[in-house]
Design a protein around this motif. Structure first.
Motif, short mmCIF file in Angstrom:
data_model
loop_
_atom_site.label_atom_id
_atom_site.label_comp_id
_atom_site.label_asym_id
_atom_site.label_seq_id
_atom_site.Cartn_x
_atom_site.Cartn_y
_atom_site.Cartn_z
N ILE A 3 0.81 -1.10 0.34
CA ILE A 3 -0.08 -0.03 -0.15
C ILE A 3 0.33 1.66 0.27
CG2 ILE A 3 -1.60 0.74 1.21
CD1 ILE A 3 -2.85 -1.83 2.65
N ARG A 4 0.85 1.83 -0.80
CA ARG A 4 1.46 2.99 -0.90
C ARG A 4 0.38 4.05 -1.42
NH1 ARG A 4 2.34 4.53 -6.50
NH2 ARG A 4 2.23 2.85 -7.25
N PRO A 5 1.39 5.48 -2.05
CA PRO A 5 0.36 6.87 -1.75
C PRO A 5 0.39 6.52 -3.67
CG PRO A 5 1.66 8.02 -0.32
CD PRO A 5 1.90 5.98 -1.05
N PHE A 6 -0.80 7.46 -4.20
CA PHE A 6 -0.80 7.65 -5.51
C PHE A 6 0.06 8.23 -5.62
CE2 PHE A 6 -2.56 9.84 -8.81
CZ PHE A 6 -3.04 8.59 -10.52
N ARG A 7 0.74 8.07 -7.77
CA ARG A 7 1.37 8.92 -7.99
C ARG A 7 1.39 8.76 -9.33
NH1 ARG A 7 5.57 4.17 -5.73
NH2 ARG A 7 5.12 3.51 -7.94
N ALA A 8 1.60 10.12 -10.04
CA ALA A 8 0.77 10.66 -11.20
C ALA A 8 1.93 9.52 -11.98
CB ALA A 8 1.95 12.10 -11.57
N GLU A 9 1.41 8.66 -12.06
CA GLU A 9 1.57 7.34 -13.18
C GLU A 9 1.12 6.68 -13.23
OE1 GLU A 9 5.51 7.19 -10.76
OE2 GLU A 9 4.47 8.86 -11.56
N ASP A 10 0.34 6.70 -12.19
CA ASP A 10 -0.52 5.71 -11.83
C ASP A 10 -1.49 6.14 -12.63
OD1 ASP A 10 1.28 4.44 -10.64
OD2 ASP A 10 0.64 5.68 -8.33
N GLU A 11 -2.48 6.92 -13.14
CA GLU A 11 -3.51 7.65 -13.35
C GLU A 11 -4.07 6.52 -14.30
OE1 GLU A 11 -5.19 11.28 -16.11
OE2 GLU A 11 -4.25 11.64 -13.84
N ALA A 12 -3.62 6.15 -15.32
CA ALA A 12 -4.73 5.68 -16.84
C ALA A 12 -4.51 3.71 -15.80
CB ALA A 12 -3.50 5.21 -17.60
N ALA A 13 -3.42 3.30 -14.87
CA ALA A 13 -3.99 1.94 -14.78
C ALA A 13 -5.44 2.21 -13.28
CB ALA A 13 -2.59 1.47 -13.68
N ILE A 14 -5.52 3.21 -12.42
CA ILE A 14 -5.84 2.81 -12.07
C ILE A 14 -7.84 3.34 -11.94
CG2 ILE A 14 -7.19 5.28 -9.63
CD1 ILE A 14 -5.29 2.73 -8.93
N VAL A 15 -7.73 5.01 -13.38
CA VAL A 15 -8.48 4.88 -14.23
C VAL A 15 -9.43 2.70 -14.33
CG1 VAL A 15 -10.36 5.81 -16.43
CG2 VAL A 15 -9.05 7.06 -14.49
N ALA A 16 -8.82 2.80 -15.48
CA ALA A 16 -8.65 1.12 -15.74
C ALA A 16 -9.39 -0.01 -14.83
CB ALA A 16 -7.58 0.63 -16.35
N LEU A 17 -8.90 0.91 -13.65
CA LEU A 17 -9.26 -0.22 -12.59
C LEU A 17 -10.65 -0.03 -12.35
CD1 LEU A 17 -8.54 -1.74 -9.67
CD2 LEU A 17 -7.98 -0.71 -8.60
N TRP A 18 -11.16 0.51 -12.35
CA TRP A 18 -12.38 1.16 -11.56
C TRP A 18 -13.35 1.67 -12.35
CZ3 TRP A 18 -10.59 8.00 -9.83
CH2 TRP A 18 -10.06 7.11 -8.76
N VAL A 19 -13.31 1.17 -13.91
CA VAL A 19 -13.90 0.67 -15.10
C VAL A 19 -14.00 -0.58 -15.01
CG1 VAL A 19 -14.22 0.70 -17.09
CG2 VAL A 19 -12.86 2.49 -16.73
N LYS A 20 -12.92 -1.49 -14.87
CA LYS A 20 -13.35 -2.60 -14.87
C LYS A 20 -14.23 -3.28 -12.97
CE LYS A 20 -9.90 -6.01 -14.93
NZ LYS A 20 -8.85 -6.27 -15.22
N CYS A 21 -14.29 -2.57 -12.42
CA CYS A 21 -14.25 -2.33 -11.32
C CYS A 21 -16.24 -1.95 -10.44
CB CYS A 21 -14.26 -1.97 -9.49
SG CYS A 21 -12.80 -3.62 -9.60
N ASP A 22 -16.36 -0.97 -12.01
CA ASP A 22 -18.14 -0.09 -12.32
C ASP A 22 -18.22 0.59 -11.52
OD1 ASP A 22 -20.26 -0.30 -13.73
OD2 ASP A 22 -21.30 -1.87 -12.54
N LEU A 23 -17.38 1.56 -11.07
CA LEU A 23 -17.25 2.55 -10.63
C LEU A 23 -17.19 3.78 -11.20
CD1 LEU A 23 -14.59 1.99 -7.48
CD2 LEU A 23 -16.84 1.26 -7.48
#
Length: 142
Positions: A3-23
């Motif tokens: 577990i770590r704080p979000f970094r700018a380079e994480d954005e695309a992966a996090i958006v893809a995760l949220w889409v996958k999780c239907d958020l």
């Protein structure tokens, strides 16, 4: 999972995760939500990483009265392994460290699994009506 704080380079992966999780919803642009969070307590935007891949996230915040949780997500391929519980526990720890006396969160009424998850971890139904007013109307980018 690390577990770590979000970094700018994480954005695309996090958006893809949220889409996958239907958020993601049409009225909430996830990229704009991320940019807004990075302006307010960015250290409370946590991600879970496993083998170099982002598999989980949670946004937490505290405005001096209540803490809030948003975008708790775990990749479906990694669920039921304690990752959501670990992220939630870390968010709770960080909020308590800031003096937060209570955490609020919202769950869509159709998401019984999420309600059961939170209930099992000590969250209860508050006798309140959740209301909102959109001040900025996002144009979705997803």
């Amino acid at each position: 999972m690390i577990i770590r704080p979000f970094r700018a380079e994480d954005e695309a992966a996090i958006v893809a995760l949220w889409v996958k999780c239907d958020l993601v919803r049409p009225w909430n642009d996830p990229r704009k939500d991320i940019q807004r969070k990075l302006q307010v307590q960015p250290e409370l935007f946590l991600v879970g990483e496993e083998s170099g891949h982002l598999i989980a996230s949670v946004m937490a915040g505290y405005e001096g009265h209540r803490g809030w949780l948003n975008y708790l997500a775990v990749d479906p391929a990694h669920q039921r392994r304690g990752h959501a519980r670990a992220l939630l526990s870390e968010a709770e720890r960080l909020l308590l460290e800031r003096g937060c006396p209570k955490i609020n969160l919202q769950i869509r009424t159709t998401n019984a699994a999420a309600a059961a998850f939170y209930h099992a971890l000590g969250y209860g139904l508050d006798e309140v009506i959740s209301m909102g007013k959109r001040l900025v109307h996002d144009e979705p980018s997803v």
